[in-house]
Scaffold this motif. Structure first.
Motif, short mmCIF file in Angstrom:
data_model
loop_
_atom_site.label_atom_id
_atom_site.label_comp_id
_atom_site.label_asym_id
_atom_site.label_seq_id
_atom_site.Cartn_x
_atom_site.Cartn_y
_atom_site.Cartn_z
N ALA A 54 39.48 35.62 -1.13
CA ALA A 54 40.36 34.92 -2.05
C ALA A 54 39.64 34.73 -3.22
O ALA A 54 38.49 34.82 -3.36
N ASP A 55 40.41 35.01 -4.40
CA ASP A 55 39.53 35.08 -5.79
C ASP A 55 38.74 33.68 -5.86
O ASP A 55 37.66 33.91 -6.51
N SER A 56 39.28 32.57 -5.61
CA SER A 56 38.38 31.44 -5.82
C SER A 56 37.36 31.34 -5.16
O SER A 56 36.43 30.31 -5.15
N MET A 57 37.22 32.06 -3.91
CA MET A 57 35.74 32.05 -3.13
C MET A 57 35.04 33.08 -3.51
O MET A 57 33.85 32.81 -3.06
N LYS A 58 35.26 34.25 -4.39
CA LYS A 58 34.40 35.22 -4.77
C LYS A 58 33.04 34.66 -5.17
O LYS A 58 33.21 33.88 -6.05
N GLY A 59 31.89 35.20 -4.77
CA GLY A 59 30.72 34.70 -5.26
C GLY A 59 30.14 33.59 -4.64
O GLY A 59 28.90 33.08 -5.00
N ARG A 60 30.73 32.82 -4.28
CA ARG A 60 30.29 31.40 -3.49
C ARG A 60 30.38 31.54 -1.99
O ARG A 60 29.43 30.78 -1.35
N PHE A 61 31.36 32.29 -1.29
CA PHE A 61 31.43 32.23 0.00
C PHE A 61 31.30 33.69 0.42
O PHE A 61 31.31 34.57 -0.12
N THR A 62 30.37 34.08 1.58
CA THR A 62 30.25 35.19 2.40
C THR A 62 30.54 35.14 3.79
O THR A 62 30.06 34.31 4.44
N ILE A 63 31.39 36.01 4.05
CA ILE A 63 32.07 36.29 5.63
C ILE A 63 31.02 37.33 6.13
O ILE A 63 30.65 38.39 5.39
N SER A 64 30.55 37.17 7.32
CA SER A 64 29.83 38.06 7.98
C SER A 64 29.91 38.04 9.50
O SER A 64 30.66 37.05 9.91
N ARG A 65 29.46 39.02 10.21
CA ARG A 65 29.75 39.05 11.70
C ARG A 65 28.62 39.74 12.68
O ARG A 65 27.90 40.41 11.79
N ASP A 66 28.51 39.30 13.96
CA ASP A 66 27.66 39.80 14.66
C ASP A 66 28.11 40.23 15.76
O ASP A 66 28.66 39.18 16.67
N ASN A 67 28.73 41.32 16.07
CA ASN A 67 29.49 41.79 17.25
C ASN A 67 28.71 41.58 18.51
O ASN A 67 29.22 41.45 19.54
N ALA A 68 27.38 41.62 18.43
CA ALA A 68 26.60 41.54 19.71
C ALA A 68 26.84 40.04 20.06
O ALA A 68 26.46 39.65 21.30
N LYS A 69 26.98 39.34 19.35
CA LYS A 69 27.10 37.80 19.60
C LYS A 69 28.48 37.28 19.81
O LYS A 69 28.84 36.16 19.91
N ASN A 70 29.52 38.20 19.44
CA ASN A 70 30.90 37.82 19.38
C ASN A 70 31.32 36.67 18.50
O ASN A 70 31.72 35.61 18.54
N THR A 71 30.42 36.59 17.25
CA THR A 71 30.43 35.54 16.36
C THR A 71 30.58 35.99 14.90
O THR A 71 30.24 37.06 14.45
N VAL A 72 31.53 35.20 14.25
CA VAL A 72 31.86 35.45 12.78
C VAL A 72 31.26 34.08 12.15
O VAL A 72 31.56 33.09 12.58
N TYR A 73 30.80 34.46 10.89
CA TYR A 73 30.31 33.40 10.07
C TYR A 73 30.98 33.26 8.75
O TYR A 73 31.64 34.22 8.34
N LEU A 74 30.94 32.28 8.27
CA LEU A 74 31.28 31.74 6.53
C LEU A 74 30.05 31.11 6.08
O LEU A 74 29.94 29.81 6.61
N GLN A 75 29.30 31.70 5.32
CA GLN A 75 28.22 30.90 4.38
C GLN A 75 29.06 30.41 3.16
O GLN A 75 29.54 31.25 2.26
N MET A 76 29.04 29.07 3.05
CA MET A 76 29.71 28.57 1.77
C MET A 76 28.56 27.91 0.93
O MET A 76 28.00 26.96 1.26
#
Length: 121
Positions: A61-83
């Motif tokens: 979303a435009d208001s999150m660009k540059g501040r939030f980062t989404i990532s995932r680790d499929n080996a751990k079945n986990t998704v992250y949101l760095q804020m």
């Protein structure tokens, strides 16, 4: 049936950072687009970010660009949101969700229970 469990929420001061995690029970996790949404008190749920099944593409979303980062680790079945650089307006319950489509900001069939993020001024 994909079961999703979020963690990592809490209370943080404005300008601070938090990292949310979402663990999935499904062993086919790597085939799903994963998204983060949030809902503040009195407001509708809104899209935050999404990541393609293989992590090769993301959408924000435009208001999150540059501040939030989404990532995932499929080996751990986990998704992250760095804020980062959190603001009081980021206060909300944050949900992760799974979709079979990408890109997608609306077609999510599986949802977690949410984790509270509170940003104090």
């Amino acid at each position: 049936q994909v079961q999703l469990v979020e963690s990592g929420g809490g209370l943080v001061q404005a300008g601070g950072s938090l990292r949310l995690s979402c663990a999935a029970s499904e062993r086919t996790f790597s085939s799903y687009t994963m998204g983060w949404f949030r809902q503040a008190p009195g407001k509708e749920r809104e899209f935050v970010a999404a990541i393609r099944w293989d992590g090769s593409s993301t959408d924000y979303a435009d208001s999150m660009k540059g501040r939030f980062t989404i990532s995932r680790d499929n080996a751990k079945n986990t998704v992250y949101l760095q804020m980062n650089s959190l603001k009081p307006d980021d206060t909300a319950v944050y949900y992760c969700a799974a979709s079979t489509k990408y890109p997608s900001r609306t077609s999510y069939g599986y949802w977690g229970q949410g984790t509270q993020v509170t940003v104090s001024s």
